[in-house]
Design an enzyme around this catalytic site. Structure first.
Site, short mmCIF file in Angstrom:
data_model
loop_
_atom_site.label_atom_id
_atom_site.label_comp_id
_atom_site.label_asym_id
_atom_site.label_seq_id
_atom_site.Cartn_x
_atom_site.Cartn_y
_atom_site.Cartn_z
N ASP A 141 0.85 -1.26 0.05
CA ASP A 141 0.23 -0.13 0.08
C ASP A 141 0.97 1.16 0.02
OD1 ASP A 141 -1.63 2.11 0.58
OD2 ASP A 141 -3.27 0.68 1.60
N LYS A 161 -1.30 9.78 0.57
CA LYS A 161 -1.50 11.21 1.23
C LYS A 161 -0.27 11.35 2.06
CE LYS A 161 -6.53 11.08 1.02
NZ LYS A 161 -7.91 11.21 1.73
N ASP A 191 4.45 0.30 -8.17
CA ASP A 191 4.05 1.14 -9.36
C ASP A 191 3.81 2.69 -9.12
OD1 ASP A 191 1.77 0.50 -7.87
OD2 ASP A 191 0.52 0.71 -9.92
N GLU A 205 -0.07 -5.61 -12.14
CA GLU A 205 0.92 -5.00 -12.65
C GLU A 205 0.77 -4.61 -14.31
OE1 GLU A 205 5.73 -5.35 -13.05
OE2 GLU A 205 4.43 -6.78 -12.23
#
Length: 280
Positions: free
Chosen positions: A181, A185, A217, A257
Site C-alpha cells: 500500500d 497522502k 508502481d 501490474e
C-alpha cells in the site's frame, strides 16, 4: 484485524443446530451463531489478540467476499499449510517445511497468483507468504493444493509480529515486498512499510547476503524506498549505479501490474543485499 473476517455470509435453510465439524469438499457457508468462528479450522480473526502493543500499522484489511472454493480451502488446508501469527512461539522453519531449504518471507501477496508461480518455478526455496486478506489466503491455498506446491506456508496476521517474535536471527534467505500500500497522502506516509525501523528489524532476521526485493508502481514511494534502503547501513544496492533494478525473471508480471503498465504506470524494482554483520 480485518472486519472482513467477521462479515456476514449467505444464509442456508434451517436444518437444526449448526455444527462446527467440517466435511471435506462440502461448502462451509452457513449462518453462524453469535461468537462462532467463521472458519473453525481456518485462520483466526485476530491471532495476536491484545498480547502486543497497539501501533500504527502499514496494512489496511479489506472487506471482500470469500467464495465457496476459497472457504473450503481455508477449512481443509489451514491446519497443514496455514500459520496464525500470534507471537506466542519461535518457529522451527525446518520442522515447519519438513526440510532445511532456504526460506523467503513475502509480505502482502494479494490473491497469491505470483506467489504460486514463484513457488512452482523454484521448488527448492520455501516461501512464508503473509497477508490479512482472507479471500487471498484461501485462493493461495487453493493454488498450492492444485499445483502440489508444498513449499508454501500461508501466514495470517501482522508480519512485524512474525519477524520480531516468531523468527530466529539469521533465519531468512530473502524478503519480498511487492506492491505494498503506497499510502499516497502525506499524512499517511508514516504508515508505509519500508521505513528505517522496519529494515533494522528485518536485518536481524536476514542472513548475510540475503536479498530484499521490493517492487511498486507508485513512483514517489519507489523513490522513498530507494532513499531509505540506500541510507541503511545493513543493506547495499545490487545495482552498480545505485538505482532501480530491472524486473528479475523470477518475479512474474501480475495482472495488477499489467493493468498499471497499460495505464502508463512505471514499475520499479529494488534489489538490496543484506551486508555481513561487523563481527563476521
Amino acid at each position: 484485524m480485518s472486519d472482513s473476517l467477521n462479515a456476514s455470509e449467505a444464509p442456508r435453510p434451517a436444518t437444526g443446530a449448526s455444527s462446527s465439524v467440517h466435511v471435506p469438499g462440502v461448502s462451509v457457508r452457513h449462518t453462524r451463531d453469535k461468537g462462532e468462528p467463521r472458519f473453525p479450522d481456518g485462520p483466526k480473526a485476530d491471532p495476536a489478540g491484545s498480547h502486543f502493543e497497539r501501533r500504527i500499522r502499514s496494512f489496511q484489511p479489506r472487506r471482500s467476499r470469500v467464495t465457496v472454493g476459497q472457504a473450503d480451502a481455508l477449512q481443509r488446508l489451514w491446519p497443514t499449510w496455514g500459520l496464525d501469527i500470534d507471537g506466542q512461539c519461535v518457529l522451527d522453519l525446518d520442522e515447519m517445511f519438513g526440510n532445511a531449504r532456504p526460506v523467503v518471507l513475502e509480505i502482502g501477496f494479494g490473491m497469491g497468483e505470483a506467489t504460486a508461480q514463484m513457488a512452482a518455478g523454484d521448488p527448492d526455496t520455501n516461501i512464508i507468504a503473509v497477508d490479512v486478506h482472507t479471500p487471498g489466503q484461501g485462493n493461495l491455498l487453493n493454488l498450492a493444493d492444485r499445483n502440489s506446491l508444498s513449499n508454501i506456508r500461508v501466514g495470517n496476521g501482522d508480519a512485524i509480529i512474525l519477524l520480531r517474535e516468531m523468527l530466529r536471527p539469521d533465519s531468512l534467505d530473502g524478503l519480498r515486498v511487492y506492491f505494498p500500500d503506497p499510502w499516497p497522502k502525506k499524512r499517511h506516509h508514516k504508515r508505509r512499510l519500508i521505513q528505517p525501523e522496519f529494515l533494522s528489524l528485518a536485518a536481524t532476521r536476514l542472513k548475510p547476503g540475503a536479498i530484499v526485493h521490493c517492487a511498486t508502481d507508485w513512483e514517489p514511494y519507489a523513490e522513498q524506498m530507494l532513499e531509505v534502503l540506500t541510507a541503511h547501513p545493513d543493506f547495499e544496492n545490487t545495482q552498480a549505479d545505485g538505482g532501480f533494478a530491472p524486473r528479475p525473471g523470477f518475479r512474474p508480471l501480475t495482472r495488477f501490474e499489467g493493468q498499471g503498465l497499460d495505464k502508463g504506470h512505471v514499475v520499479n524494482d529494488l534489489l538490496f543485499r543484506r551486508v555481513p554483520h561487523q563481527d563476521q
